[in-house]
Design a protein around this motif. Structure first.
Motif, PDB file in Angstrom:
ATOM      1  N   SER A  75      54.600  21.816 117.824  1.00 45.30           N
ATOM      2  CA  SER A  75      54.652  23.126 117.173  1.00 45.30           C
ATOM      3  C   SER A  75      55.021  22.981 115.700  1.00 45.30           C
ATOM      4  N   CYS A  76      54.717  24.005 114.968  1.00 51.02           N
ATOM      5  CA  CYS A  76      54.917  24.032 113.524  1.00 51.02           C
ATOM      6  C   CYS A  76      56.405  23.961 113.168  1.00 51.02           C
ATOM      7  N   ILE A  77      56.722  23.125 112.200  1.00 48.29           N
ATOM      8  CA  ILE A  77      58.087  22.991 111.683  1.00 48.29           C
ATOM      9  C   ILE A  77      57.993  23.100 110.165  1.00 48.29           C
ATOM     10  N   SER A  78      58.878  23.867 109.585  1.00 49.15           N
ATOM     11  CA  SER A  78      58.813  24.136 108.148  1.00 49.15           C
ATOM     12  C   SER A  78      59.036  22.886 107.298  1.00 49.15           C
ATOM     13  N   ASN A  79      58.863  23.041 106.013  1.00 42.41           N
ATOM     14  CA  ASN A  79      58.964  21.939 105.052  1.00 42.41           C
ATOM     15  C   ASN A  79      60.336  21.282 105.039  1.00 42.41           C
ATOM     16  N   ASN A  80      60.341  20.032 104.563  1.00 44.93           N
ATOM     17  CA  ASN A  80      61.545  19.221 104.368  1.00 44.93           C
ATOM     18  C   ASN A  80      62.305  18.921 105.657  1.00 44.93           C
ATOM     19  N   HIS A  81      61.566  18.659 106.708  1.00 43.71           N
ATOM     20  CA  HIS A  81      62.144  18.165 107.952  1.00 43.71           C
ATOM     21  C   HIS A  81      61.557  16.793 108.230  1.00 43.71           C
ATOM     22  N   GLY A  82      62.290  15.996 108.994  1.00 42.62           N
ATOM     23  CA  GLY A  82      61.774  14.705 109.430  1.00 42.62           C
ATOM     24  C   GLY A  82      61.523  13.710 108.315  1.00 42.62           C
ATOM     25  N   GLY A  83      62.139  13.864 107.174  1.00 44.81           N
ATOM     26  CA  GLY A  83      61.996  12.872 106.118  1.00 44.81           C
ATOM     27  C   GLY A  83      60.749  12.993 105.274  1.00 44.81           C
ATOM     28  N   THR A  84      59.978  14.044 105.498  1.00 50.69           N
ATOM     29  CA  THR A  84      58.783  14.271 104.696  1.00 50.69           C
ATOM     30  C   THR A  84      58.826  15.685 104.143  1.00 50.69           C
ATOM     31  N   HIS A  85      57.986  15.940 103.186  1.00 53.92           N
ATOM     32  CA  HIS A  85      57.966  17.291 102.639  1.00 53.92           C
ATOM     33  C   HIS A  85      57.140  18.224 103.523  1.00 53.92           C
ATOM     34  N   TYR A  86      55.955  17.748 103.953  1.00 46.23           N
ATOM     35  CA  TYR A  86      55.063  18.564 104.787  1.00 46.23           C
ATOM     36  C   TYR A  86      54.921  17.914 106.156  1.00 46.23           C
ATOM     37  N   SER A  87      55.265  18.631 107.194  1.00 40.00           N
ATOM     38  CA  SER A  87      55.281  18.063 108.543  1.00 40.00           C
ATOM     39  C   SER A  87      53.937  18.220 109.248  1.00 40.00           C
ATOM     40  N   ILE A  88      53.602  17.210 110.044  1.00 41.77           N
ATOM     41  CA  ILE A  88      52.382  17.204 110.860  1.00 41.77           C
ATOM     42  C   ILE A  88      52.780  17.456 112.308  1.00 41.77           C
ATOM     43  N   TYR A  89      52.005  18.302 112.978  1.00 45.03           N
ATOM     44  CA  TYR A  89      52.220  18.539 114.400  1.00 45.03           C
ATOM     45  C   TYR A  89      50.878  18.563 115.127  1.00 45.03           C
TER      46      TYR A  89
END
Length: 149
Positions: A75-89
C-alpha cells in the motif's frame, strides 16, 4: 563393492532429470538485499546517503531479507519513509504457486500522490516460500522499495 557402485549410479540417474518451476535466473540467480533502511517504519532523513535510490535494481532478480523486511509493501506510504524520498509499493496479488512465468504487474511510487508513477515489476514465488522481484523500469529518481515482514 559392485552393488554399491551400481546403487550410486542408479541414484545418480534419479537426480539427473532437472526441471524448474520458476523463471530462469530468478530463484537460482537472485541477489539478497538486506538494508535495514528499507523498512516502511524507518523515517530518518539525516543518515549518510539519504535519499536512497533503486535505479540499479532494474532487470535483475532481487530478494529482500533481514531486519528491513522480506516483502515489498502493498500500500501507498508517503514521502521520506524507508530511507528514500519516494516510496515504491506493489499493490497487485503475489503469485501463490511456483511458475515458469512470473507475475508481472504495475508497481507505483508516491511522488506527489499515491499511484503517481506506475511501472512494471515481476514477482516470482521460489521453493521455500519466499519471493524474488525484478523491476522492469525505474521512471523517476529517487525511488526506493519499502519492505515489511
Amino acid at each position: 563393492m559392485m552393488n554399491y557402485c551400481a546403487s550410486s549410479l542408479l541414484l545418480g540417474l534419479l537426480f539427473i532429470p532437472v526441471t524448474c518451476d520458476f523463471p530462469p535466473g530468478s530463484c537460482d540467480g537472485y541477489t539478497n538485499i538486506t538494508e535495514p533502511w528499507r523498512n516502511r517504519d524507518f523515517t530518518s532523513t539525516s543518515f549518510t546517503g539519504f535519499p536512497k535510490d533503486d535505479k540499479n535494481l532494474v532487470n535483475h532478480w532481487w530478494r529482500f531479507t533481514g531486519i528491513g523486511g522480506d516483502r515489498v509493501v502493498s500500500s501507498c506510504i508517503s514521502n521520506n519513509h524507508g530511507g528514500t524520498h519516494y516510496s515504491i509499493y506493489i499493490p497487485f496479488s503475489y503469485p501463490s504457486t511456483e511458475s515458469v512465468t512470473p507475475t508481472t504487474g504495475t508497481a507505483y511510487a508516491y511522488v506527489s500522490y499515491c499511484a503517481d508513477r506506475g511501472f512494471s515489476v515481476s514477482v516470482a514465488l521460489c521453493p521455500g516460500g519466499f519471493y524474488v522481484y525484478k523491476p522492469l523500469d525505474h521512471p523517476y529518481t529517487p525511488l526506493g522499495y519499502l519492505t515489511c515482514e
